[in-house]
Design an enzyme around this catalytic site. Sequence first.
Site, PDB file in Angstrom:
ATOM      1  N   ILE A   3      13.488   5.124 -60.328  1.00 44.09           N
ATOM      2  CA  ILE A   3      13.376   6.800 -60.711  1.00 44.09           C
ATOM      3  C   ILE A   3      12.024   7.171 -60.413  1.00 44.09           C
ATOM      4  CG2 ILE A   3      13.799   8.563 -62.629  1.00 44.09           C
ATOM      5  CD1 ILE A   3      15.602   6.863 -64.022  1.00 44.09           C
ATOM      6  N   ASP A  62       1.882   0.776 -62.378  1.00 44.07           N
ATOM      7  CA  ASP A  62       2.934  -0.116 -62.482  1.00 44.07           C
ATOM      8  C   ASP A  62       2.547  -1.769 -62.595  1.00 44.07           C
ATOM      9  OD1 ASP A  62       5.512  -1.363 -61.733  1.00 44.07           O
ATOM     10  OD2 ASP A  62       6.054   0.910 -61.590  1.00 44.07           O
ATOM     11  N   THR A 106       7.028  -4.419 -74.801  1.00 43.47           N
ATOM     12  CA  THR A 106       6.732  -3.086 -73.564  1.00 43.47           C
ATOM     13  C   THR A 106       6.968  -1.818 -74.004  1.00 43.47           C
ATOM     14  OG1 THR A 106       7.376  -5.214 -72.077  1.00 43.47           O
ATOM     15  CG2 THR A 106       6.794  -2.903 -71.079  1.00 43.47           C
ATOM     16  N   TYR A 115      16.957  -2.768 -76.750  1.00 48.13           N
ATOM     17  CA  TYR A 115      16.467  -1.764 -75.911  1.00 48.13           C
ATOM     18  C   TYR A 115      16.625  -0.236 -76.538  1.00 48.13           C
ATOM     19  CZ  TYR A 115      16.723   0.989 -71.626  1.00 48.13           C
ATOM     20  OH  TYR A 115      16.564   2.115 -70.567  1.00 48.13           O
TER      21      TYR A 115
END
Length: 323
Positions: free
Chosen positions: A13, A32, A96, A150
């Site tokens: 995305i 990134d 993360t 998640y």
Amino acid sequence: MARCVVTGGAGFIGSHLVERLLADEHEVTVLDDFSTGQRGNLDAVLGHPGLKIVSGSITDQLVLANALQGTEFVYHLAAAVGVKLVADDPVRTIETNIYPTDWLLKLALQGGQRVFLASTSEVYGKNSKEVWNEDDDLHFGPTSRPRWAYGCSKAIDEFLALAYHRKSQLPVVIGRFFNVVGPRQVGNYGMVIPRFVDQALAGGPVVVYDDGSQVRCYAHVQEVVDCVVSLMKTDAAVGRIFNIGSDQPASVIELARAVIDRVDPEVRIEHIPYSQAYGEDFEDIQRRVPDVRRLGATIGRTPSMPLGEILEDIVAWKRSGKA
Ligand code: NAD
């Protein structure tokens, strides 16, 4: 012209969003670590004078602070993503998806940036409602099942973002993505469409988990990026949560048949149990359909490309050799 940061900008995305922001004549810094994203996703804009790529992790506070320095808009998409990756490595998911978001929000408070936070339909968990509204309850499974880490991690991100908005007026927009699909999405992490298309192109079988009655809605990434960009331009979106996706449901078995129809009608479907794909303690969600009225009322449109058209685009991309 505005200066923007896209964390996870080399991802599926993120790379479409970066292209769109550059086309709109903004300056874009991509941050990134190339864990699930790829430099090749940015091929079309490599060398663009408005693009800067920083190879580093959002888990490094200094790298994150430097990337945000002097910018006005932050699109926070970097995350441990994908049902399979998350089930395989729940510690990485939490590390993360939670701490760096907190640092990023604090940095934005100091720097005055407007933030887009990428959340997910996974936050609704096992909610059994036919259609999920932004104010519905979150129904997670037990913490002994890593699968829920998640959605839970993204829900904590949302709590943090809304708390900073309420306490300190941080301008933040939260988008809950529902099955975003299109060129550049990869199947390695449990994403269903690229996996089905790859299997069909390889001659089959197309492997469906369980009976394939699970219902999902698929939105083309270009339409989703349009929504994200519009939301970030809309003051009325600040401090609010938006479902972002298509509201046209299709079962996984219908999806498998639609892929096969477009690739090779000779390909057969094989069913395997979830336990074989994800391990014994995996639980899936039977139905996932968003209520997109808030999105439509706020920006005047919602993703509407029909599934057949989306599949044509993905199959053409796979066949082009760019995949
Ligand atoms: P993706 O894996 O292609 O993108 C994630 C990007 O983040 C990758 O480029 C990856 O390399 C990068 N990244 C991961 N960890 C990082 C770190 N520690 N530091 C810096 N970069 C890091 O996945 P995507 O589908 O493009 O997802 C983008 C966002 O949208 C994610 O936040 C995801 O949770 C959310 N989302 C996506 C979907 C979907 O259908 N694709 C659905 C719901 C939510």
